[in-house]
Design a protein around this motif. Structure first.
Motif, PDB file in Angstrom:
ATOM      1  N   PRO A   1      -0.456  -2.742   9.075  1.00  0.00           N
ATOM      2  CA  PRO A   1      -1.020  -2.122   7.875  1.00  0.00           C
ATOM      3  C   PRO A   1      -2.458  -2.580   7.607  1.00  0.00           C
ATOM      4  O   PRO A   1      -2.839  -3.703   7.957  1.00  0.00           O
ATOM      5  CB  PRO A   1      -0.094  -2.597   6.752  1.00  0.00           C
ATOM      6  CG  PRO A   1       0.558  -3.819   7.263  1.00  0.00           C
ATOM      7  CD  PRO A   1       0.615  -3.705   8.759  1.00  0.00           C
ATOM      8  N   PHE A   2      -3.215  -1.706   7.017  1.00  0.00           N
ATOM      9  CA  PHE A   2      -4.573  -2.002   6.550  1.00  0.00           C
ATOM     10  C   PHE A   2      -5.459  -2.633   7.631  1.00  0.00           C
ATOM     11  O   PHE A   2      -5.955  -3.752   7.481  1.00  0.00           O
ATOM     12  CB  PHE A   2      -4.514  -2.897   5.298  1.00  0.00           C
ATOM     13  CG  PHE A   2      -4.112  -2.130   4.064  1.00  0.00           C
ATOM     14  CD1 PHE A   2      -5.029  -1.335   3.393  1.00  0.00           C
ATOM     15  CD2 PHE A   2      -2.809  -2.168   3.592  1.00  0.00           C
ATOM     16  CE1 PHE A   2      -4.661  -0.601   2.270  1.00  0.00           C
ATOM     17  CE2 PHE A   2      -2.423  -1.441   2.480  1.00  0.00           C
ATOM     18  CZ  PHE A   2      -3.359  -0.660   1.812  1.00  0.00           C
TER      19      PHE A   2
ATOM     20  N   ASN B   1       3.799  -1.414   3.315  1.00  0.00           N
ATOM     21  CA  ASN B   1       3.508  -0.121   2.696  1.00  0.00           C
ATOM     22  C   ASN B   1       4.778   0.503   2.142  1.00  0.00           C
ATOM     23  O   ASN B   1       5.877   0.202   2.611  1.00  0.00           O
ATOM     24  CB  ASN B   1       2.929   0.842   3.746  1.00  0.00           C
ATOM     25  CG  ASN B   1       1.452   0.624   3.971  1.00  0.00           C
ATOM     26  OD1 ASN B   1       0.665   0.606   3.025  1.00  0.00           O
ATOM     27  ND2 ASN B   1       1.063   0.460   5.232  1.00  0.00           N
TER      28      ASN B   1
ATOM     29  N   GLY C   1       0.836  -1.205   0.000  1.00  0.00           N
ATOM     30  CA  GLY C   1       0.000   0.000   0.000  1.00  0.00           C
ATOM     31  C   GLY C   1       0.864   1.245   0.000  1.00  0.00           C
ATOM     32  O   GLY C   1       2.082   1.194  -0.228  1.00  0.00           O
ATOM     33  N   GLU C   2       0.209   2.357   0.292  1.00  0.00           N
ATOM     34  CA  GLU C   2       0.900   3.650   0.217  1.00  0.00           C
ATOM     35  C   GLU C   2       1.614   3.974   1.537  1.00  0.00           C
ATOM     36  O   GLU C   2       2.831   4.118   1.591  1.00  0.00           O
ATOM     37  CB  GLU C   2      -0.167   4.702  -0.103  1.00  0.00           C
ATOM     38  CG  GLU C   2       0.330   6.097  -0.224  1.00  0.00           C
ATOM     39  CD  GLU C   2      -0.794   7.033  -0.646  1.00  0.00           C
ATOM     40  OE1 GLU C   2      -1.561   6.695  -1.575  1.00  0.00           O
ATOM     41  OE2 GLU C   2      -0.913   8.104  -0.030  1.00  0.00           O
ATOM     42  N   GLY C   3       0.831   4.059   2.603  1.00  0.00           N
ATOM     43  CA  GLY C   3       1.406   4.382   3.905  1.00  0.00           C
ATOM     44  C   GLY C   3       0.321   4.239   4.958  1.00  0.00           C
ATOM     45  O   GLY C   3      -0.861   4.285   4.633  1.00  0.00           O
ATOM     46  N   PRO C   4       0.715   4.066   6.214  1.00  0.00           N
ATOM     47  CA  PRO C   4      -0.282   3.856   7.276  1.00  0.00           C
ATOM     48  C   PRO C   4      -1.212   5.054   7.425  1.00  0.00           C
ATOM     49  O   PRO C   4      -0.803   6.198   7.241  1.00  0.00           O
ATOM     50  CB  PRO C   4       0.577   3.696   8.537  1.00  0.00           C
ATOM     51  CG  PRO C   4       1.973   3.471   8.066  1.00  0.00           C
ATOM     52  CD  PRO C   4       2.095   4.070   6.720  1.00  0.00           C
ATOM     53  N   GLY C   5      -2.451   4.763   7.762  1.00  0.00           N
ATOM     54  CA  GLY C   5      -3.408   5.806   8.135  1.00  0.00           C
ATOM     55  C   GLY C   5      -3.507   5.877   9.654  1.00  0.00           C
ATOM     56  O   GLY C   5      -2.663   5.324  10.379  1.00  0.00           O
TER      57      GLY C   5
HETATM   58  N1  URA Z   1      -3.780   2.760   3.280  1.00  0.00           N
HETATM   59  C1  URA Z   1      -2.560   2.302   2.944  1.00  0.00           C
HETATM   60  O1  URA Z   1      -2.063   2.574   1.854  1.00  0.00           O
HETATM   61  N2  URA Z   1      -1.920   1.532   3.827  1.00  0.00           N
HETATM   62  C2  URA Z   1      -2.419   1.212   5.011  1.00  0.00           C
HETATM   63  O2  URA Z   1      -1.756   0.509   5.759  1.00  0.00           O
HETATM   64  C3  URA Z   1      -3.694   1.699   5.336  1.00  0.00           C
HETATM   65  C4  URA Z   1      -4.355   2.472   4.464  1.00  0.00           C
END
Ligand code: URA
Length: 286
Positions: free
Chosen positions: A148-149, A175, A135-139
């Motif tokens: 993650p996610f 991520n 993914g992109e990065g933690p929210g």
């Molecule tokens: N969106 C992301 O790209 N990564 C995450 O871990 C959570 C949401």
């Protein structure tokens, strides 16, 4: 309501019992139910706005060079534009195992994202899996929980995986940046450059057969393309990540699908492409 005991003439004068009762009744009617001090307090003075601090006179303009360099063009708020990606590259390359990599990332101070984040969000799932999702990065939720996610987008991702018989025991998830960008903004180019060596090393250590990129940010970075996700998605492509070669498949980011559910049909096609690629008859090593 409380009243500072007034030092009025009425108080210093001798009051008759009926005058004292009348004074009490007057206070009670005004909402006063306790006395809090012997001396009166000037509440107007107390609530006056604080005096502005004296502003020092401006420093004389000098032709001497400034010590801190100006931020690089396009720097994002809270980034450290001068952190050297060579540092993370060397640290990542030295890690022989995922545990060693995680420990090294926990010690790493070269990415400004870390200072604003609650914790490192390293990975979730099975490090032996043949499928790795990026993914992109933690929210916000990921930052709090450290995986993650795990927020709403993550729940949708779990349902997407479930639809083709997968779950987190069968995939490994990470991520592009492992610390939450403030306010969920996209990672800056500097942050991506600082953190990419860690993700690349994760791929080299996990050695999945298929890498699934979720959304534009990891797709552009790992497919090394300037094409948008809508052009790249759904096609199994050859990828080289660091020293490791594998197949790559881009799909739409679940957070985007939450905002535009009409595009879930496209993501479903991508999940079917992933299912076909991992089917026993599929030659994913081609
Ligand atoms: N969106 C992301 O790209 N990564 C995450 O871990 C959570 C949401």
């Amino acid at each position: 309501m409380a009243a500072d005991r007034p030092q009025s003439d009425a108080e210093t004068a001798q009051l008759t019992p009926s005058e004292a009762l009348a004074a009490l009744e007057w206070y009670r009617a005004a909402g006063v139910d306790m006395a809090i001090s012997e001396a009166p307090v000037d509440r107007f003075a107390a609530s006056a706005p604080p005096r502005r601090p004296t502003v020092p006179p401006p420093a004389p303009i000098s032709a001497a060079p400034q010590h801190s360099p100006p931020p690089s063009p396009g720097a994002f708020p809270g980034t450290a534009p001068n952190a050297d990606p060579a540092e993370s590259k060397a640290i990542a390359a030295a890690a022989e195992t995922l545990d060693a990599l995680k420990a090294a990332m926990e010690q790493f101070e070269g990415c400004a994202l870390k200072r604003r984040a609650t914790q490192l969000v390293f990975a979730d799932g099975n490090p032996e899996a043949e499928i790795m999702l990026v993914g992109e990065g933690p929210g916000e939720q990921e930052d709090l929980i450290g995986k993650p996610f795990v927020g709403r987008a993550g729940q949708l991702l779990d349902r997407m995986l479930g639809a083709i018989g997968l779950d987190r025991t069968k995939v490994y998830i990470a991520n592009m940046v492992p610390w939450r960008p403030p306010g969920n903004r996209a990672p800056s180019p500097e942050e991506m450059a600082q953190c990419a060596p860690f993700l690349i090393r994760q791929v080299e250590l996990v050695q999945p057969k298929i890498l699934v990129t979720l959304g534009n940010v990891p797709t552009k970075a790992l497919f090394e393309t300037s094409q948008g996700i809508t052009r790249v998605r759904g096609q199994l492509r050859d990828l080289t990540v660091g020293s490791y070669s594998l197949k790559g498949l881009a799909t739409l980011h679940p957070a985007y699908l939450l905002r535009t559910p009409a595009n879930k049909a496209l993501a479903w096609q991508d999940m079917l492409a992933l299912k076909a690629a991992i089917a026993p008859s599929a030659t994913v090593e081609d």
